[in-house]
Design an enzyme around this catalytic site. Structure first.
Site, PDB file in Angstrom:
ATOM      1  N   LYS A   1       0.836  -1.205   0.000  1.00 34.48           N
ATOM      2  CA  LYS A   1       0.000   0.000   0.000  1.00 34.48           C
ATOM      3  C   LYS A   1       0.874   1.260   0.000  1.00 34.48           C
ATOM      4  O   LYS A   1       2.086   1.179  -0.129  1.00 34.48           O
ATOM      5  CB  LYS A   1      -0.966  -0.040   1.193  1.00 34.48           C
ATOM      6  CG  LYS A   1      -1.814  -1.329   1.259  1.00 34.48           C
ATOM      7  CD  LYS A   1      -2.839  -1.438   0.132  1.00 34.48           C
ATOM      8  CE  LYS A   1      -3.416  -2.838  -0.047  1.00 34.48           C
ATOM      9  NZ  LYS A   1      -4.324  -3.304   0.983  1.00 34.48           N
TER      10      LYS A   1
HETATM   11  C1  LIG Z   1      -5.307  -4.434   1.355  1.00 36.62           C
HETATM   12  C2  LIG Z   1      -6.765  -4.234   1.429  1.00 36.62           C
HETATM   13  C3  LIG Z   1      -7.529  -4.606   2.549  1.00 36.62           C
HETATM   14  C4  LIG Z   1      -6.959  -5.393   3.686  1.00 36.62           C
HETATM   15  O1  LIG Z   1      -5.863  -4.801   4.223  1.00 36.62           O
HETATM   16  P1  LIG Z   1      -4.997  -5.585   5.349  1.00 36.62           P
HETATM   17  O2  LIG Z   1      -4.258  -4.463   6.012  1.00 36.62           O
HETATM   18  O3  LIG Z   1      -4.094  -6.515   4.598  1.00 36.62           O
HETATM   19  O4  LIG Z   1      -5.913  -6.284   6.250  1.00 36.62           O
HETATM   20  C5  LIG Z   1      -8.869  -4.284   2.570  1.00 36.62           C
HETATM   21  N1  LIG Z   1      -9.463  -3.653   1.537  1.00 36.62           N
HETATM   22  C6  LIG Z   1      -8.764  -3.314   0.435  1.00 36.62           C
HETATM   23  C7  LIG Z   1      -9.480  -2.591  -0.658  1.00 36.62           C
HETATM   24  C8  LIG Z   1      -7.406  -3.604   0.342  1.00 36.62           C
HETATM   25  O5  LIG Z   1      -6.736  -3.295  -0.777  1.00 36.62           O
END
Ligand SMILES: *Cc1c(COP(=O)(O)O)cnc(C)c1O
Length: 388
Positions: A191
């Site tokens: 991210k």
């Molecule tokens: C990455 C992601 C999540 C989950 O994130 P985590 O921190 O890995 O639990 C939820 N929603 C979206 C749209 C994502 O891209």
């Protein structure tokens, strides 16, 4: 042999490492001052009153749904073009899920579909209690209109902004909660900023904030005004509801606070690389990401769609051609309702045709802060060769 180029990866600086080491040498590995510092940094950046750091965005979505009062016999809606966590979170609360098909230009949930579905749900008594718009690839959904609809139809908005920290919608930063009850961020390494694993819920509502803080840690309170009897002494606490251990460590929070200092730089670089892709790919038989005037995307993803009628290869063959040249392109997302678990609970291929059509054509190209222009040129050359 040249190295592989992933679709996303973290950028860790010497300062980031120093910040984590400093925590290791301190008194607090968890529940210490770094958590509040990180929460304050994100809340202030976004223009929200409160922030609650947790161990993942999945946990953040779960406690946000609970704080919104989502429970058994309730209905919630989200986009089918998302990671499974955006839908799983409501199922953890024993609520029933439905999806709103996507807009063919933004790949966010479609406003027209949302309106149509709400009108229909009103007549059948199946209105959602919670709607979870996902800011796909970092581009905000049309929050103004979704907020109007939330008042008209009485649902709570939880923004899944896992892709979108550092982005903006009109005059507001994503995370300001100007158009929603709560906003969730993810700090997974692919991210925009990372804490290894981690997530956060932002809100402007003090009672939601108190609830989120309790749910993060077992449903426990140390606030005497919330207790059912007088405190027994300084050790005393009461568990007043069923919560979880979703706490973030101070190591992670220190990394997050350090990463926040480079957030604008991260997003600016993603914009720079995206516009290079736009320029180099626009004459190929692919659709480049369309951007709404109201949104400044965080550009978590750079997604192209293949115009398969104009390409001599299949979608899979294009992927394989890229892989052969070391380009580890990816695909976001497999429509959630087509997953075996979701078919088991009643969804079928064909239910959300726009998301399914998108899935036949989409490719996420490598995009991350540390992607060099030389490597990006390799990606562009590989795409050019694969689609012509
Ligand atoms: C990455 C992601 C999540 C989950 O994130 P985590 O921190 O890995 O639990 C939820 N929603 C979206 C749209 C994502 O891209």
């Amino acid at each position: 042999m040249s190295t592989h180029i992933p679709y996303g990866r973290q950028s860790i600086s010497k300062d980031d490492i120093q910040a984590v080491v400093a925590v290791l040498e301190s008194d607090w590995l968890t529940q210490g001052p770094s958590i509040e510092r990180f929460e304050r940094a994100v809340a202030d950046y976004c223009g929200a009153k409160y922030a609650v750091a947790v161990n993942s965005a999945t946990s953040a979505l779960h406690i946000a749904c609970l704080a919104a009062g989502l429970g058994e016999n309730d209905i919630f809606w989200t986009s089918p073009n998302t990671f499974v966590a955006s839908a799983n979170c409501g199922l953890y609360c024993r609520a029933r899920v439905d999806f709103v098909d996507i807009d063919p230009r933004t790949y966010n949930l479609s406003l027209e579909e949302l309106e149509r579905k709400l009108r229909l749900a009103k007549t059948t008594g199946k209105l959602p209690k919670v709607v979870i718009p996902v800011h796909f690839a970092g581009q905000s959904c049309a929050m103004d209109r979704i907020a109007e609809l939330s008042k008209q139809y009485g649902f709570t908005i939880i923004e899944d902004a896992s892709h979108a920290i550092g982005g903006r919608y009109r005059a507001t930063r994503i995370g300001s909660c100007a158009y929603s009850a709560m906003t969730v961020f993810s700090f997974h390494p692919v991210k925009i900023i990372t804490t290894g694993e981690g997530g956060m819920v932002l809100t402007n509502n003090p009672s939601l904030y108190d609830k989120l803080v309790r749910l993060r840690s077992h449903g426990i309170t140390r606030d005497p005004s919330l207790m059912e009897e007088e405190s027994h002494g300084p050790w005393y606490y009461q568990q007043i509801e069923l919560g979880f251990n979703y706490r973030m460590t101070d190591l992670q929070a220190a990394l997050g606070a350090s990463q926040m200092k480079r957030l604008d730089e991260f997003v600016a670089r993603r914009h720079f690389l995206s516009s290079l892709y736009d320029k180099e790919l626009q004459d190929l038989p692919v659709i480049i990401p369309w951007q709404h005037d109201d949104a400044y995307s965080a550009f978590h993803l750079y997604v192209i769609r293949l115009r398969l009628d104009k390409i001599g290869r299949s979608h899979l063959e294009v992927f394989e051609a890229l892989r052969e040249r070391g380009i580890l392109a990816s695909l976001h997302y497999i429509p959630v309702h087509t997953q075996p678990y979701y078919r088991e609970i009643g969804f079928m291929p064909g239910d959300f045709p726009e998301a399914e059509k998108y899935y036949q054509e989409a490719i996420s190209l490598p995009l991350y802060f540390g992607l060099s222009e030389v490597d990006q040129e390799r990606v562009i050359d590989a795409v050019r060769e694969a689609v012509q």
